[in-house]
Design a protein around this motif. Structure first.
Motif: not given
Length: 420
Positions: A130-135, A172-175
């Motif tokens: 996912s984009g969140t994981h990548a960032q 939590a990181f969330i993008v």
């Protein structure tokens, strides 16, 4: 039917890869689908596990997916082929929320690969792919954090929100976009805290596709004065990516949808700011570049999409043809006239030569042969298809043939020869 084939009509069915079910990309995709439906095109939304799957499906030349929402930085230009960008359509800040007592900012700083806060906490970094994981992983990497003993959990956005609110995880990181339900649920929870990027400029230098977003004091909530000071966030952008074989008319339709849906004023954007090429890591679509300069043809304001597109394509095909054909059509009548005039002149020349032959070498015994040659001249004259412009020359030729025949029958040419 032939003209329609050459006009290359756009498809009536297009597939757009969004993301996880229930996510903000799915909600955005539904707005695009409604816009397409008004234009007579079916936009099918394809849920996926995130940005990496979207890229894989777009790169696969046999996959029916033709467009996808993908966060900048997920795609690697050197390894990604067959994909073009229609531009950035939204900002996706990197949010880091944590629960419990407010922690001193210094505890988040990474010193020699370690951080006091990250050492003993359960932290969600989003689903892999996912984009969140990548960032999140990119930010942790450039921070220099040693991830060997970290408790990093790969939870989807909605599950991360529930786990954080329920105390099952610590942070939590969330993008995601500011307007996304997950983000609003976290921003309005007084038990949670938001970490900001004091060194945003440094992160933007190290990760070139990142954008810096400024949040004035109290802009999330004036009542609670949240945030209690001016802060900065780092953000990636949502890019609208397409299969580079997509029909130009459908690309224009996506761009029109982006302008209407994403071009509105929002928390982080001004009206008309998007779509744009803010972080074009992938090749820009030539159609999008044209659109950025010229917008969509004015004809679409007066006709339905399908009729306007057909007219536009036919103009595109017929106009160059007419540019070449018109001079040819102008020349064609004069060319035909000249050909007919040359045939008449040629027969005139042959008739004159025949007449001179009779004057100099007339032989009474060849009377029938002479008449047959005149009949041949007349037959050749009758087979000339002349225009009205050459009618007088045509009938003058036939009159001349009759005159020579009449002289020959009356013996006038013999008398002239004798007197000569």
């Amino acid at each position: 039917m032939g003209i329609w084939w050459y006009a290359d009509p756009p498809p009536r069915h297009v597939i757009l890869a969004t993301g996880l079910s229930g996510g903000s990309y799915e909600a955005l995709g539904k707005k695009y689908a409604d816009f397409f439906a008004k234009k007579g095109v079916t936009l099918e939304l394809m849920p996926t596990n995130g940005a990496q799957e979207n890229l894989s499906r777009l790169s696969d030349r046999n996959d029916p997916v033709q467009a996808a929402f993908v966060q900048a930085g997920v795609a690697h230009p050197k390894t990604t082929t067959g994909i073009q960008s229609l531009g950035a359509i939204g900002y996706d800040p990197t949010w880091f929320f944590y629960r419990g007592a407010e922690v001193n900012r210094a505890d988040f700083e990474v010193i020699q690969g370690h951080s006091k806060y990250f050492a003993n906490r359960k932290i969600s970094v989003g689903v892999e792919g996912s984009g969140t994981h990548a960032q999140a992983m990119r930010i942790l990497k450039v921070s220099g954090l040693d991830r060997t003993n970290l408790q990093l959990l790969e939870l989807p956005g909605d599950q991360a929100v529930k786990a954080l609110k329920g105390g099952e995880i610590d942070a939590a990181f969330i993008v995601d976009a500011f307007e996304a339900p997950n983000i609003q649920a976290l921003l309005t929870d007084p038990t949670l805290h938001l970490i900001t990027f004091r060194r945003a400029e440094a992160f933007a230098k190290l990760i070139p596709y990142l954008q810096i977003l400024k949040v004035p004091e109290g802009s999330f909530s004036l009542e609670q004065n949240f945030p209690n000071e001016d802060i900065k966030l780092v953000a990636t952008t949502t890019n609208l990516l397409i299969d580079d074989r997509m029909h130009p008319a459908i690309q224009f339709l996506f761009l029109e949808a982006a302008r209407e849906i994403n071009g509105r004023e929002s928390f982080f954007t001004k009206k008309g700011e998007l779509p744009s090429f803010k972080d074009s890591l992938l090749p820009e679509s030539p159609v999008a570049i044209h659109y950025e300069k010229n917008r969509y043809p004015l004809i679409t304001s007066y006709f339905p999409f399908w009729l306007a597109e057909l007219i536009n394509r036919l103009i595109f095909i017929l106009l160059p043809f007419l540019v070449v054909a018109y001079p040819a059509l102008q020349v064609l009548p004069s060319f035909r006239t000249r050909r007919m005039y040359n045939k008449i002149n040629r027969l005139y020349g042959e008739l004159k030569a025949f007449e001179q032959e009779l004057l100099t070498n007339f032989d009474q015994s060849k009377q029938d042969e002479y008449l047959k040659r005149l009949d041949l001249f007349e037959y050749q004259a009758l087979n000339i298809n002349v225009s009205k412009r050459l009618a007088s020359d045509y009938y003058a030729l036939r009159t001349s043939i009759d005159y020579v025949r009449s002289c020959l029958n009356r013996g006038a040419l013999l008398s002239v020869r004798r007197w000569g």
